[in-house]
Design a protein around this motif. Structure first.
Motif, mmCIF file in Angstrom:
data_model
loop_
_atom_site.group_PDB
_atom_site.id
_atom_site.type_symbol
_atom_site.label_atom_id
_atom_site.label_comp_id
_atom_site.label_asym_id
_atom_site.label_seq_id
_atom_site.Cartn_x
_atom_site.Cartn_y
_atom_site.Cartn_z
ATOM 1 N N PRO A 92 0.086 -16.567 10.447
ATOM 2 C CA PRO A 92 -1.203 -15.899 10.272
ATOM 3 C C PRO A 92 -1.054 -14.404 9.963
ATOM 4 C CG PRO A 92 -0.804 -16.324 12.597
ATOM 5 C CD PRO A 92 0.281 -17.024 11.861
ATOM 6 N N PRO A 93 -2.050 -13.824 9.268
ATOM 7 C CA PRO A 93 -1.903 -12.488 8.693
ATOM 8 C C PRO A 93 -2.245 -11.330 9.642
ATOM 9 C CG PRO A 93 -3.960 -13.432 7.982
ATOM 10 C CD PRO A 93 -3.284 -14.492 8.812
ATOM 11 N N LEU A 94 -1.557 -11.278 10.755
ATOM 12 C CA LEU A 94 -1.773 -10.177 11.693
ATOM 13 C C LEU A 94 -0.945 -8.955 11.326
ATOM 14 C CD1 LEU A 94 -1.798 -12.154 15.058
ATOM 15 C CD2 LEU A 94 -3.770 -11.172 13.866
ATOM 16 N N THR A 95 0.171 -9.172 10.632
ATOM 17 C CA THR A 95 1.070 -8.082 10.272
ATOM 18 C C THR A 95 1.700 -8.343 8.904
ATOM 19 O OG1 THR A 95 2.860 -9.183 11.478
ATOM 20 C CG2 THR A 95 1.666 -7.445 12.655
ATOM 21 N N VAL A 96 2.263 -7.282 8.343
ATOM 22 C CA VAL A 96 2.993 -7.377 7.077
ATOM 23 C C VAL A 96 4.249 -8.230 7.272
ATOM 24 C CG1 VAL A 96 4.294 -6.038 5.366
ATOM 25 C CG2 VAL A 96 2.129 -5.158 6.261
ATOM 26 N N ALA A 97 4.568 -9.040 6.279
ATOM 27 C CA ALA A 97 5.764 -9.882 6.352
ATOM 28 C C ALA A 97 7.018 -9.017 6.441
ATOM 29 C CB ALA A 97 5.837 -10.785 5.126
ATOM 30 N N SER A 98 7.972 -9.473 7.208
ATOM 31 C CA SER A 98 9.223 -8.739 7.393
ATOM 32 C C SER A 98 9.921 -8.503 6.057
ATOM 33 C CB SER A 98 10.151 -9.520 8.331
ATOM 34 O OG SER A 98 11.376 -8.859 8.483
ATOM 35 N N GLY A 99 10.259 -7.258 5.801
ATOM 36 C CA GLY A 99 10.971 -6.910 4.581
ATOM 37 C C GLY A 99 10.119 -6.800 3.338
ATOM 38 N N ALA A 100 8.819 -7.058 3.444
ATOM 39 C CA ALA A 100 7.943 -7.012 2.268
ATOM 40 C C ALA A 100 7.693 -5.563 1.850
ATOM 41 C CB ALA A 100 6.611 -7.698 2.573
ATOM 42 N N SER A 101 7.643 -5.325 0.558
ATOM 43 C CA SER A 101 7.349 -3.988 0.040
ATOM 44 C C SER A 101 6.060 -4.023 -0.772
ATOM 45 C CB SER A 101 8.506 -3.480 -0.830
ATOM 46 O OG SER A 101 8.760 -4.364 -1.901
ATOM 47 N N SER A 102 5.371 -2.898 -0.812
ATOM 48 C CA SER A 102 4.094 -2.795 -1.515
ATOM 49 C C SER A 102 4.319 -2.585 -3.008
ATOM 50 C CB SER A 102 3.269 -1.642 -0.951
ATOM 51 O OG SER A 102 3.025 -1.822 0.431
ATOM 52 N N THR A 103 3.478 -3.220 -3.817
ATOM 53 C CA THR A 103 3.559 -3.124 -5.273
ATOM 54 C C THR A 103 2.235 -2.636 -5.836
ATOM 55 O OG1 THR A 103 5.099 -4.993 -5.356
ATOM 56 C CG2 THR A 103 3.986 -4.402 -7.407
ATOM 57 N N ARG A 104 2.294 -1.670 -6.755
ATOM 58 C CA ARG A 104 1.041 -1.197 -7.349
ATOM 59 C C ARG A 104 0.529 -2.214 -8.363
ATOM 60 N NH1 ARG A 104 0.619 4.931 -9.036
ATOM 61 N NH2 ARG A 104 2.140 4.415 -10.663
ATOM 62 N N ILE A 105 -0.772 -2.526 -8.271
ATOM 63 C CA ILE A 105 -1.353 -3.521 -9.167
ATOM 64 C C ILE A 105 -2.472 -2.953 -10.041
ATOM 65 C CG2 ILE A 105 -0.710 -5.490 -7.732
ATOM 66 C CD1 ILE A 105 -3.576 -5.543 -6.658
ATOM 67 N N ALA A 106 -2.957 -1.750 -9.725
ATOM 68 C CA ALA A 106 -4.003 -1.132 -10.550
ATOM 69 C C ALA A 106 -3.950 0.382 -10.384
ATOM 70 C CB ALA A 106 -5.380 -1.653 -10.163
ATOM 71 N N TYR A 107 -4.180 1.106 -11.497
ATOM 72 C CA TYR A 107 -4.077 2.563 -11.460
ATOM 73 C C TYR A 107 -4.847 3.166 -12.621
ATOM 74 C CZ TYR A 107 -1.871 7.213 -11.355
ATOM 75 O OH TYR A 107 -1.623 8.563 -11.298
ATOM 76 N N LYS A 108 -5.636 4.195 -12.327
ATOM 77 C CA LYS A 108 -6.299 4.991 -13.356
ATOM 78 C C LYS A 108 -5.499 6.279 -13.516
ATOM 79 C CE LYS A 108 -9.998 2.295 -13.843
ATOM 80 N NZ LYS A 108 -10.165 1.436 -15.035
ATOM 81 N N PRO A 109 -4.732 6.434 -14.590
ATOM 82 C CA PRO A 109 -3.821 7.570 -14.700
ATOM 83 C C PRO A 109 -4.496 8.918 -14.923
ATOM 84 C CG PRO A 109 -3.752 6.240 -16.700
ATOM 85 C CD PRO A 109 -4.576 5.490 -15.716
ATOM 86 N N SER A 110 -5.748 8.934 -15.339
ATOM 87 C CA SER A 110 -6.416 10.193 -15.622
ATOM 88 C C SER A 110 -7.397 10.561 -14.514
ATOM 89 C CB SER A 110 -7.161 10.105 -16.951
ATOM 90 O OG SER A 110 -8.151 9.094 -16.901
ATOM 91 N N GLY A 111 -7.829 11.813 -14.523
ATOM 92 C CA GLY A 111 -8.834 12.285 -13.580
ATOM 93 C C GLY A 111 -8.364 12.248 -12.142
#
Length: 321
Positions: free
Chosen positions: A176-195
């Motif tokens: 169950p999703p109480l915590t981040v999975a061991s060893g998991a790293s965050s990945t960027r999936i959306a970004y507005k490069p301006s402003g």
């Protein structure tokens, strides 16, 4: 004759470019900033959770109301010892197994001193706070750890989150999703490069073979004090991918990590600054987009924001309200 034809064509164009107004809502339709919507399996009752007041809970027998305020979800405040632990933002509610999970944000406006917490319930009324999920940020972090939303992609539970700074990321959770999975790293999936990189409120849902990433773009709040230039206020956009963990593009094929985003809903008529959205698959209406918005006939303050719902048409392969 020509003028009447031209008028008819202009009217048709207005309809094509327009958006349907929100479905009728009764009862307490305010107190709705960053809404989260779910339906209880046992009796079909709807529950709505929203920012502030230690996560306000409203309930109704029908998706359109009449909505009634019940109580705070986490009345003692969060176990997470950060500024904002007695306010709590941006709820997301999902059911995994026989348990409901309420994800929330502890933060203060304009800072990266943020963390995503979680509480659990078996009935949507009574909640047990578990505190930190392991998703947090501070000044200098790549992202701001707010606006968490959990999603099961068929194999794993992933949490999408983020706002401004590096915008939107996701990370694999335990089940169950109480915590981040061991060893998991965050990945960027959306970004507005301006402003100011004004993009937040990620929410993923699936339709057909694609995972659709909905998000809010622009200025969310404080419209009564300072409104942005026209078009700079909140609006809802979407990208899609065959994977929930990345590769999202908009309708024109522009990568969501390079400013991509197809607009699903924006200001129109008396609806101003819609955002803070999610998608709910209703047994009667099918897919609906829910969100908060300012009703310009009432007022622009954050406390006056209303709960909006629109049916979604997926026939083109892209969501249209």
């Amino acid at each position: 004759m020509k003028s009447s034809i031209l008028a008819s064509l202009m009217g048709l164009a207005a309809l094509v470019k327009g958006y349907a107004n929100p479905l009728a809502c009764s009862g307490v339709c305010g107190n709705a900033h960053d809404p989260a919507l779910i339906r209880r399996d046992s009796d079909g009752r709807y529950y709505r959770f929203s920012t502030g007041g230690k996560i306000a809970i409203h309930s109704a027998k029908a998706i359109t109301g009449p909505w009634t305020y019940l109580h705070a979800a986490i009345p003692a405040g969060s176990k997470i010892n950060l500024a904002g632990k007695d306010d709590l933002w941006a709820p997301d509610v999902s059911k995994f197994g026989n348990t409901y999970y309420l994800f929330y944000t502890v933060s203060s406006f304009g800072t990266q001193n943020s963390a995503i917490g979680v509480a659990t319930s078996t009935d949507l009324d009574n909640w047990t706070d578990h505190g930190a999920t392991g998703i947090s940020s501070k000044a200098g972090s790549a992202y701001n750890a707010i606006d968490g939303a959990a999603y099961f992609d068929g194999s794993n539970i992933v949490m999408s989150f983020g706002s401004f700074w590096g915008d939107i990321y996701n990370v694999k959770m335990n089940n169950p999703p109480l915590t981040v999975a061991s060893g998991a790293s965050s990945t960027r999936i959306a970004y507005k490069p301006s402003g100011t990189h004004a993009q937040e409120g990620a929410f993923i849902t699936k339709n057909g073979n694609y995972h659709y990433l909905f998000f809010s773009v622009g200025q969310c709040c404080g419209f009564d004090a300072s409104k942005p230039a026209a078009g700079g206020e909140y609006k809802i956009q979407v990208c899609r991918s065959s994977k929930a963990t990345g590769g999202f593009v908009d309708k024109n094929g522009v990568s969501c990590t390079n400013g991509g985003g197809t607009t699903v809903l924006e200001s129109h008529g008396w609806v101003y600054g819609p955002g803070g959205q999610g998608v709910f698959w209703d047994p009667s209406l099918g897919a609906v987009l829910y969100y908060h918005y300012v009703d310009t006939r009432i007022g622009y303050s954050d406390g006056q924001k209303k709960f909006g719902i629109n049916k979604i048409d997926w026939s083109s392969g892209w969501p249209v309200v």
